[in-house]
Design a protein around this motif. Structure first.
Motif, short mmCIF file in Angstrom:
data_model
loop_
_atom_site.label_atom_id
_atom_site.label_comp_id
_atom_site.label_asym_id
_atom_site.label_seq_id
_atom_site.Cartn_x
_atom_site.Cartn_y
_atom_site.Cartn_z
N GLY A 1 7.10 20.33 -14.48
CA GLY A 1 8.14 19.09 -14.62
C GLY A 1 7.82 17.81 -13.82
N ALA A 2 8.69 17.30 -13.33
CA ALA A 2 8.58 16.08 -12.70
C ALA A 2 7.79 16.13 -11.31
N PRO A 3 6.70 15.61 -11.04
CA PRO A 3 5.89 15.84 -9.78
C PRO A 3 6.72 15.32 -8.45
N ILE A 4 6.34 15.99 -7.46
CA ILE A 4 6.91 15.67 -6.01
C ILE A 4 5.70 15.07 -5.50
N VAL A 5 6.00 13.59 -4.86
CA VAL A 5 4.96 12.89 -4.48
C VAL A 5 5.21 12.71 -3.09
N GLU A 6 4.21 13.09 -2.25
CA GLU A 6 4.34 12.71 -0.75
C GLU A 6 3.28 11.54 -0.45
N VAL A 7 3.69 10.57 0.31
CA VAL A 7 2.86 9.42 0.54
C VAL A 7 2.65 9.36 2.14
N GLY A 8 1.41 9.55 2.50
CA GLY A 8 1.17 9.64 4.15
C GLY A 8 1.56 8.22 4.69
N ALA A 9 1.19 7.04 4.01
CA ALA A 9 1.20 5.96 4.68
C ALA A 9 1.29 5.02 3.40
N CYS A 10 2.46 3.79 3.56
CA CYS A 10 2.56 2.93 2.73
C CYS A 10 2.95 1.58 3.51
N GLU A 11 2.31 0.54 3.30
CA GLU A 11 2.43 -0.54 3.97
C GLU A 11 2.31 -1.85 2.98
N PHE A 12 3.52 -2.55 3.15
CA PHE A 12 3.70 -3.73 2.19
C PHE A 12 2.56 -4.90 2.50
N LEU A 13 1.87 -4.92 1.15
CA LEU A 13 0.80 -6.12 1.27
C LEU A 13 1.28 -7.41 0.90
N GLN B 1 -7.54 7.18 -5.54
CA GLN B 1 -7.62 7.91 -3.96
C GLN B 1 -8.73 8.88 -4.24
N ALA B 2 -8.87 9.55 -5.10
CA ALA B 2 -9.89 10.29 -5.39
C ALA B 2 -11.40 9.79 -5.20
N ILE B 3 -11.67 8.75 -5.93
CA ILE B 3 -13.00 8.04 -5.82
C ILE B 3 -13.34 7.67 -4.52
N ARG B 4 -12.03 7.26 -3.65
CA ARG B 4 -12.45 6.87 -2.07
C ARG B 4 -12.65 8.16 -1.22
N SER B 5 -11.81 9.19 -1.54
CA SER B 5 -12.01 10.47 -0.62
C SER B 5 -12.67 11.53 -1.02
N GLN B 6 -12.96 11.74 -2.33
CA GLN B 6 -13.78 12.79 -2.95
C GLN B 6 -14.56 12.15 -4.21
N PRO B 7 -15.55 11.42 -4.03
CA PRO B 7 -16.11 10.82 -5.28
C PRO B 7 -16.95 11.83 -6.14
N LEU B 8 -17.12 11.72 -7.29
CA LEU B 8 -17.54 12.57 -8.14
C LEU B 8 -18.76 11.94 -8.78
N THR B 9 -19.93 12.44 -9.10
CA THR B 9 -21.09 11.76 -9.82
C THR B 9 -21.18 12.34 -11.12
N ILE C 1 -1.86 10.53 -0.43
CA ILE C 1 -0.86 10.73 -1.50
C ILE C 1 -1.23 12.20 -1.71
N GLN C 2 -0.22 13.05 -1.93
CA GLN C 2 -0.20 14.50 -2.38
C GLN C 2 0.76 14.61 -3.53
N VAL C 3 0.39 15.45 -4.47
CA VAL C 3 1.45 15.75 -5.61
C VAL C 3 1.21 17.17 -5.70
#
Length: 150
Positions: A97-109, A129-137, A86-88
């Motif tokens: 203003g309103a964000p433009i959101v791009e989703v790399g992948a989306c699959e119905f669960l 997404q951030a805690i999965r891809s770039q966790p902060l301690t 996900i990119q914003v």
């Protein structure tokens, strides 16, 4: 349990969670790898999109009404999706203003639980997404605070 977020000392703060102090730092679903992110989105079939609960709603995925008609939801119109990449961005960075959101992948669960009362908001989805891809301690936050004090 309606949320994984606990209010902190004010509505602007959340209770800190990381792998050292919380078993459930990120939202996990039974049978799925913890690295897989799941978001609950509301189906807007007429508009052909999957949206958040933000005001106004933010569209994460757009498709044809026919595509959206094939998505199974609970009675309130919510469903769970595996999401990634996900990119914003903003059309006007200064106005934010309103964000433009791009989703790399989306699959119905699956349809969301029957008692689900709302979709996820964009900030929760981005946080997950951030805690999965770039966790902060907490140590990194403390180091940054020390640098700012000097």
């Amino acid at each position: 349990r309606q949320s994984h977020y606990d209010p902190g000392t004010s509505s602007l703060a959340l209770v800190w969670k990381d792998a050292e102090c919380s078993r459930y730092m990120s939202e996990v679903y039974p049978g799925l790898d913890p690295s897989v992110q799941v978001a609950c989105l509301r189906l807007d079939a007429a508009g052909g999109q999957l949206v958040t609960c933000d005001d106004p709603p933010v569209a994460l995925v757009r498709g044809t009404p026919q595509d959206m008609a094939s998505v199974a939801t609970n009675k309130a119109g919510f469903a769970l999706f595996k999401v990634a990449g996900i990119q914003v961005s903003f059309a006007d960075e200064a106005a934010m203003g309103a964000p433009i959101v791009e989703v790399g992948a989306c699959e119905f669960l699956a349809p969301a639980a029957a008692n689900r009362i709302d979709a996820d908001n964009l900030s929760k989805i981005l946080f997950q997404q951030a805690i999965r891809s770039q966790p902060l301690t907490i140590q990194e936050i403390a180091e940054a605070a020390n640098v700012m004090d000097t």
